[in-house]
Scaffold this active site. Structure first.
Site, mmCIF file in Angstrom:
data_model
loop_
_atom_site.group_PDB
_atom_site.id
_atom_site.type_symbol
_atom_site.label_atom_id
_atom_site.label_comp_id
_atom_site.label_asym_id
_atom_site.label_seq_id
_atom_site.Cartn_x
_atom_site.Cartn_y
_atom_site.Cartn_z
ATOM 1 N N HIS A 391 -4.673 6.908 -7.977
ATOM 2 C CA HIS A 391 -5.077 5.499 -7.533
ATOM 3 C C HIS A 391 -4.258 4.229 -7.960
ATOM 4 C CE1 HIS A 391 -8.171 2.078 -6.073
ATOM 5 N NE2 HIS A 391 -7.353 1.508 -6.554
ATOM 6 N N GLU A 392 -3.993 3.746 -9.602
ATOM 7 C CA GLU A 392 -2.997 3.351 -10.251
ATOM 8 C C GLU A 392 -1.629 3.812 -9.577
ATOM 9 O OE1 GLU A 392 -3.783 1.049 -10.606
ATOM 10 O OE2 GLU A 392 -5.850 1.180 -11.285
ATOM 11 N N HIS A 395 -0.734 2.412 -6.363
ATOM 12 C CA HIS A 395 -0.204 1.716 -6.319
ATOM 13 C C HIS A 395 0.914 0.825 -6.461
ATOM 14 C CE1 HIS A 395 -4.054 -0.714 -5.457
ATOM 15 N NE2 HIS A 395 -4.080 -0.777 -5.972
ATOM 16 N N HIS A 398 4.011 2.077 -3.537
ATOM 17 C CA HIS A 398 3.453 1.322 -2.798
ATOM 18 C C HIS A 398 4.829 -0.117 -2.636
ATOM 19 C CE1 HIS A 398 0.983 -1.060 0.072
ATOM 20 N NE2 HIS A 398 2.029 -0.759 0.532
#
Length: 599
Positions: A391-392, A395, A398
């Protein structure tokens, strides 16, 4: 990592800590930048009164703003990371205070800019673009500012609204103090008669317990305290909705919803489409609730039964090295370019992995335009931690790709798309794990995990969004938000969303009082839209391969180079349509069906 002793920061192996020296080699080097930042602030301030004078003056200010960002961002992040790796460190606390003071100074020094840019006549702006080619780069940024012109008042009125903004924070402040500081809860009691303290932090773990007596006790005691202050919570929420309506009216918006979504260039139809699409799928959620009732083996299902797993946790220890391997395997569909960036992050200490004494809890990713992203974890060798890792890193990459492909002016992305990359990674991990096992118990465990993500992120956050919209509409229509009215509406929504197979526990009607997101101005819907977009993107990547990957990487590289809806549409997901939400809910239905076959 020891389970009995949390190490001091100094005891950690450096390879598991983030490389803040990539930002500044030392605290001294960090401190040496302060005069440079102060000088930039003074230069920005000196531009007051010049922005409409000429194209060259306007361009000079905008370039100076970018210079400030490039200097101030690593400065601010270094101080934040020092604080978060040990919140007790007085050195880091001092640095963070210095950093915050400088940022406040910068905000005050540049407060003139937006009004001055708005005051430039359109004919003059058109001439500026012709006279100064360098200004073209900033056209989109300037257009975003100037599109607010119809909602911007005279300087005197703006000053009054700014002052009123301080009062507008009062409902949130009152709520937070009441919820976090003043509220206390009776202990919960388990089936053996043992007492367990109930707090905001322990409540969810308690209602996830396998001990039903403990779950019920925690549920009843938790909401009994909210019930004692129901009128105060109602007054705070009504105050929040009234202040949002006041500012929407003052700025000539049709509603508070329009005012909130306009800031991020999101059409209000997306909000309404989300609610409509989720409502269409109520029968699937009701099937899931019936399945939960059956698998828990209870005669009556209560709201304190909906968080406990319907499949027993698998006792699985996943060391960090294994987690990295799982991440690389599950994200392989994103291609070698993506994996090479992921490996770069793993190898070059982007991640602060383990807990230490005083370290900030939870997890986050933080992009730095002129360096690389930094990720904070508190890894404890669980499967949930593997999901947090991907998940992190979603980020992080991105931010990394947007920084690589956009100028500093357009590298930041808005909240509407922020959770897409992270949740897409989680979806790819889940679908990889499901495809990698035929073991019925493990599949059931994984499907249970995935189903709960759908329930809590897509259904529950949409229910919150619908409740928030109703509250706003009531205030706009002049109807009071009494505790009785709020409980009636919230209880009705729960019955609609969860169906008739769950008991109508009166306590659940008070749940609105514990949700801090209702003080965040139409924020929650973005969890549901982001989740839906991520599911759609992951499904497309797995089905279509390289063409979908290329579109997705372009999305990750887009920053804020266009509006968020267009960014996602270019990646193959049209959030202006309810179809992505419907597709995600279709996947939810197929998972419910598979779990029913296993039950």
């Amino acid at each position: 990592m020891s389970e009995t002793k949390i190490p001091a920061r100094s005891e950690l192996d450096p390879q598991f800590t983030w490389a803040t020296t990539d930002l500044f080699p030392s605290d001294g080097a960090w401190e040496a930048v302060i005069p440079e930042i102060q000088k930039l602030i003074e230069q920005l301030k000196a531009c007051q009164g010049t922005l409409g004078r000429s194209a060259q003056d306007l361009l000079a200010y905008l370039k100076l703003g970018d210079q400030f960002t490039l200097k101030a961002e690593p400065f601010a992040c270094y101080a934040m990371y020092q604080r978060d790796q040990d919140t007790r460190d007085p050195r880091a606390q001092k640095m963070n205070g210095q950093m915050m003071n400088l940022l406040i100074q910068a905000e005050e020094a540049t407060a003139f800019a937006t009004p001055e840019i708005l005051e430039i006549p359109q004919e003059a702006m058109d001439r500026f673009y012709q006279e100064e080619p360098g200004l073209e780069h900033y056209r989109l940024a300037l257009t975003r500012i100037r599109r607010q012109k119809d909602h911007t008042l005279s300087p005197r009125e703006e000053a009054l609204l700014a002052s009123a903004g301080k009062i507008g924070q009062s409902p949130s402040t009152i709520y937070n103090l009441l919820n976090d500081a003043d509220l206390s809860f009776p202990d919960a009691v388990d089936q053996e008669g043992n007492k367990h303290p109930v707090t905001q932090g322990t409540y969810i773990p308690l209602v996830q317990s396998a001990d039903r007596t403990l779950r019920e006790s925690a549920f009843r005691n938790f909401y009994s305290s909210f019930g004692q202050f129901r009128n105060t919570f109602a007054a705070a929420l009504e105050g929040q909705m009234k202040q949002l309506q006041f500012f929407a009216d003052a700025r000539n918006y049709p509603s508070a919803l329009h005012a909130a979504l306009d800031k991020t260039e999101v059409p209000v139809e997306i909000y309404h489409n989300l609610i409509a699409a989720v409502r269409e799928s109520f029968p699937t959620m009701h099937r899931y609730i019936r399945l939960r009732k059956k698998m828990l083996g209870v005669e009556k299902l209560h709201y304190y039964d909906i968080y406990t797993p319907i499949v027993a946790d698998q006792d699985e220890t996943i060391p960090f090295e294994e987690a990295k391997k799982m991440a690389l395997e599950s994200l392989a569909p994103l291609g070698e370019d993506y994996l090479s960036m992921l490996k770069e992050g793993f190898a070059n200490r982007w991640i602060d992995v383990y807990e230490n004494q005083g370290k900030r809890s939870g997890a986050y990713s933080s992009g730095v335009y002129s360096c690389h992203p930094f990720v904070l974890l508190n890894y404890t060798d669980t499967l949930n931690d593997v999901f947090t890792l991907v998940h992190e890193m979603g980020h992080a990459l991105h931010s990394y790709l947007s920084a690589k492909n956009q100028s500093v002016t357009y590298a930041d992305y808005v909240i509407f798309v922020a959770e897409v990359a992270s949740t897409c990674n989680e979806s790819l991990l889940m679908q990889h794990l499901l495809a990698s096992t035929q073991d019925k118990k493990r599949r059931a465990y994984l499907i249970n995990y995935f189903l709960e993500q759908f329930r809590t992120t897509l259904y529950r956050q949409t229910m919150f969004a619908e409740f928030e919209l109703w509250c706003s509409q009531q205030v706009q229509q002049g109807n009071p938000l009494t505790a009785e009215a709020l409980c009636q509406k919230y209880g009705d929504l729960n019955r609609e969303y969860y169906g008739e197979d769950i008991e109508p526990d009166p306590e659940i009607a008070l749940e609105w009082a514990r949700i801090p997101h209702f003080y965040m101005n139409f924020y929650v819907y973005q969890y549901a839209t982001g989740f839906s977009a991520a599911i759609a993107l992951s499904q497309r990547i797995l089905k279509e391969g390289q063409p979908a990957v290329q579109d997705y990487l372009r999305f990750l590289s887009g920053g804020c180079s266009t509006d968020p809806v267009s960014l996602l549409k270019n990646a193959g997901v049209d959030m202006a349509s309810p179809q992505p939400v419907r597709d995600a809910l279709k996947l939810f239905g197929s998972l419910v069906e598979e779990m029913e076959e296993m039950a």
